[in-house]
Design a protein around this motif. Structure first.
Motif, PDB file in Angstrom:
ATOM      1  N   GLU A 115      64.973 -18.628  47.891  1.00 55.47           N
ATOM      2  CA  GLU A 115      64.781 -20.079  47.855  1.00 55.47           C
ATOM      3  C   GLU A 115      64.955 -20.653  46.449  1.00 55.47           C
ATOM      4  O   GLU A 115      64.697 -21.820  46.220  1.00 55.47           O
ATOM      5  N   TYR A 356      56.258 -23.292  43.601  1.00 54.09           N
ATOM      6  CA  TYR A 356      57.519 -22.585  43.841  1.00 54.09           C
ATOM      7  C   TYR A 356      58.108 -22.128  42.509  1.00 54.09           C
ATOM      8  O   TYR A 356      57.877 -22.770  41.481  1.00 54.09           O
ATOM      9  N   VAL A 363      51.915 -26.904  44.744  1.00 56.51           N
ATOM     10  CA  VAL A 363      51.935 -27.419  46.124  1.00 56.51           C
ATOM     11  C   VAL A 363      50.557 -27.172  46.742  1.00 56.51           C
ATOM     12  O   VAL A 363      50.040 -27.991  47.503  1.00 56.51           O
ATOM     13  N   GLY A 384      55.110 -32.794  53.967  1.00 61.86           N
ATOM     14  CA  GLY A 384      55.088 -32.433  52.543  1.00 61.86           C
ATOM     15  C   GLY A 384      53.716 -32.007  52.043  1.00 61.86           C
ATOM     16  O   GLY A 384      53.520 -31.806  50.853  1.00 61.86           O
ATOM     17  N   ALA A 385      52.720 -31.869  52.973  1.00 58.05           N
ATOM     18  CA  ALA A 385      51.373 -31.506  52.542  1.00 58.05           C
ATOM     19  C   ALA A 385      51.277 -30.023  52.177  1.00 58.05           C
ATOM     20  O   ALA A 385      50.319 -29.598  51.537  1.00 58.05           O
ATOM     21  N   GLY A 386      52.263 -29.226  52.610  1.00 59.38           N
ATOM     22  CA  GLY A 386      52.253 -27.805  52.259  1.00 59.38           C
ATOM     23  C   GLY A 386      52.037 -26.886  53.455  1.00 59.38           C
ATOM     24  O   GLY A 386      51.766 -25.697  53.281  1.00 59.38           O
ATOM     25  N   LYS A 387      52.212 -27.394  54.661  1.00 61.70           N
ATOM     26  CA  LYS A 387      51.952 -26.587  55.866  1.00 61.70           C
ATOM     27  C   LYS A 387      52.916 -25.392  55.950  1.00 61.70           C
ATOM     28  O   LYS A 387      52.498 -24.254  56.137  1.00 61.70           O
ATOM     29  N   THR A 388      54.227 -25.679  55.789  1.00 58.09           N
ATOM     30  CA  THR A 388      55.207 -24.584  55.868  1.00 58.09           C
ATOM     31  C   THR A 388      55.003 -23.606  54.722  1.00 58.09           C
ATOM     32  O   THR A 388      55.187 -22.387  54.882  1.00 58.09           O
ATOM     33  N   THR A 389      54.597 -24.121  53.585  1.00 60.66           N
ATOM     34  CA  THR A 389      54.350 -23.242  52.428  1.00 60.66           C
ATOM     35  C   THR A 389      53.243 -22.249  52.777  1.00 60.66           C
ATOM     36  O   THR A 389      53.336 -21.056  52.445  1.00 60.66           O
TER      37      THR A 389
END
Ligand code: ADP
Length: 599
Positions: A115, A356, A363, A384-389
């Motif tokens: 990434e 990142y 994040v 954009g709150a960071g769920k996928t992160t």
């Protein structure tokens, strides 16, 4: 150790052994002999013909000599084309092996790199050395072949010329060296001025475009810019012409010097030959032999120098590639940790901070939460709150910048990622299907047929697939297989879910794979999925709050991190951000549905 020209060359030679293509060395050698002989045979042709005319040997002898030369020349040409064909195949195989190396590295490097745009750029420029047969890695082998061919010819011609006069060999060598130096000087000067030339050209083009582009027409009139722009255009054009003429002047001066050296070489050589002929030291046929030898010899010397320069250029390109292979950090192989996951898997974030790679902004900031074994958890909140992160961290694709993640009480950092990832079934937002059969898409290459079919049935694709002529064995993606099929967005998504079910990991995660669906369809898929993974720790990600209200517990995130935690009822009763968002979203989706119904 960093790569230099020599180390790169040696590494490429070692690659021949590693690929078990040692026959290449022998081919290099025999090809150099046959290729090197060809120009030598040509000059002897002329000698024999002139001999025949001037000395009038017996015609039989002449025919025999010609026949032998013709046969020898034909044999060399045939062998050369056979050897070069095999060599080209070997060079291609060597490059293919490098490509495989790059693919393996890509899949075993730390996920951080995948990434990281910096890594992607480095990889792209480094692999330029192996992505074509006309440059870098493969071209080095070709250059080396051509150099060996030239060297063999040069040895033979040196012997012929030295036999007449050793000075001839030195004169030719000297003039070639001068010509190499001149070419290098011209190339260096070109390189030095390339930037100025590009700069002057861009400036000239800008004003050229401005004067002819209609878009500027209005402003130029209103603000009386005509004179100004015209003046600039003339100035910039003159600057461009100045740089260009500087370049041509320099080239002309160097070129003139080269021409004079060539004239001296030719004069010395021809005077020597003609003088010897007048003195009757050599025959007319020898005159032609030596003159054509000089011409061929100098041509081969120049080809050799061109190939040397090209070899260096290609080795330089390959240096970057080898450096990239060596410096890319791979996923660490940690000791296998044989944890018992049958009783379910718990996940705990303890003081987790994350940003990142190559970015400044955190994040996740000091995040703490625990998911118990077999619990059904929703991670919801704003975009954009960071769920996928969080999902990527749970999957072990990234490591926390600070803090720890515990899996059944064991720090995830200490678990071997490959072993650990066997435990996880995730459907990401950007899932995709592969150009494989339907069953292979679900169960991988070595699938269990019954198990894969039952997963497909569970996601509701049974009828659709059984109605196809080849059923479950239908290949996907028409681009690859003309008889294959393409699936709709919804079908692809169901197949991705079937794949996650098949894997049957201890942790299952759905990361908004349903973004193409409406809120109601998403809620139904989530609930259906919950029924299928009853004994597992399940995490559902969504920004649509209504989809996940069935979960045991909900973690609500916004840009400032974890804000609320509890069951849907708890959070509704608290009447905070979750409650407000739920109400607003409910209204929004209700209106959308009403609109759809009315349409
Ligand atoms: P969510 O899933 O809640 O919509 P994400 O976890 O995708 O949010 O993203 C959280 C933040 O991290 C966003 O600001 C996003 O721009 C940033 N981000 C996501 N992926 C990367 C990445 N690979 N590199 C840099 N920043 C990223």
């Amino acid at each position: 150790m960093k790569y230099g020209l020599w180390k790169t060359f040696i590494t490429q030679i070692k690659r021949i052994n590693e690929a078990k293509l040692s026959g290449t060395y022998l081919l290099y050698f025999v090809n150099a002999i046959v290729s090197g002989l060809i120009p030598v045979i040509s000059v002897f042709f002329i000698k024999i013909i002139v001999d025949e005319i001037t000395i009038s040997n017996s015609i039989e002898q002449f025919i025999w000599k010609m026949l032998i030369l013709i046969l020898l020349s034909a044999l060399c040409l045939v062998l050369k084309s056979i050897f070069e064909g095999i060599l080209a195949g070997n060079f291609f195989t060597l490059r293919q092996k490098e490509f495989e190396r790059v693919i393996r590295l890509y899949y075993s490097t730390k996920y951080d790199n995948i990434e990281d745009s910096l890594f992607q750029d480095t990889m792209e420029s480094a692999t330029k050395a192996v992505d074509g047969d006309d440059r870098g890695f493969q071209k080095t082998y070709t250059n080396f072949k051509l150099i060996l061919n030239s060297l063999f010819s040069i040895i033979l011609f040196s012997i012929i010329l030295a036999n007449f006069h050793i000075a001839l060999v030195f004169v030719c060598l000297f003039s070639t060296i001068i010509s190499i130096i001149i070419n290098k000087k011209i190339a260096d000067y070109h390189k030095k001025r390339q930037k100025d030339l590009g700069h002057a050209y861009r400036q000239k083009q800008y004003y050229n475009q401005t004067t002819s582009d209609f878009a500027y027409g209005k402003d130029i009139r209103i603000f009386s810019l005509k004179e100004f722009i015209m003046k600039k255009y003339q100035d910039k054009s003159l600057s461009y012409i100045k740089v260009l003429s500087d370049l041509l002047n320099k080239e002309f001066k160097y070129g003139l010097f080269g021409l004079i050296t060539l004239l001296i070489q030719d004069s010395v050589a021809y005077i020597l030959v003609i003088y010897s002929a007048i003195q009757k030291q050599i025959t007319l046929s020898e005159v032609t032999l030596y003159i054509s030898s000089i011409v061929t010899f100098t041509t081969i010397l120049r080809t050799l120098s061109d190939n040397m320069i090209d070899l260096i250029k290609n080795l330089k390109l390959t240096i970057g590639y080898f450096d990239f292979l060596d410096s890319t950090n791979l996923e660490e192989k940690l000791a296998f940790y044989n944890a018992d996951y049958h009783e379910g898997v718990s996940i705990e974030f303890r003081n987790v901070w994350f940003k990142y790679p190559n970015t400044e902004k955190y994040v996740l900031k000091d995040l703490n939460f625990k998911i118990n074994a077999k619990e059904k958890i929703a991670i919801v909140g704003t975009n954009g709150a960071g769920k996928t992160t969080i999902v990527k961290l749970i999957c072990g694709l990234f490591e926390p910048t600070r803090g720890q993640i515990f899996i059944n009480g064991i720090d995830l950092k200490t678990l071997d990622k490959k072993d650990y990832q066997k435990l996880i079934s995730t459907v990401f937002q950007d899932y995709d299907i592969y150009a494989l059969s339907i069953l292979e898409n679900v169960g991988g290459i070595k699938y269990d047929r019954q198990k894969a079919i039952s997963c497909i049935e569970n996601v509701g694709l049974k009828e659709t697939i059984e109605s196809l002529p080849k059923g479950y064995d239908t290949n996907l993606l028409k681009v690859i297989d003309e008889q294959g099929i393409d699936l709709s967005g919804g079908q692809k998504q169901k197949l991705a879910i079937a794949r996650a079910l098949y894997k049957n990991g201890g942790i299952v995660i759905l990361d908004e794979p349903t973004s193409a669906l409406d809120a109601l369809a998403e809620a139904s898929i989530y609930q259906q999925f919950a029924g299928l993974v009853e004994n597992k720790t399940a995490i559902y990600i969504s920004h649509r709050l209504s989809s996940t209200k069935f979960c045991d517990r909900i973690l609500f995130f916004n840009q400032n991190g974890l804000q609320e935690e509890g069951s849907h009822e708890d959070l509704m009763n608290q009447k905070q951000e979750y409650y407000h968002m739920f109400m607003v979203q409910g209204k929004y989706y209700q209106e959308r549905e009403d609109e759809d119904e009315n349409n």
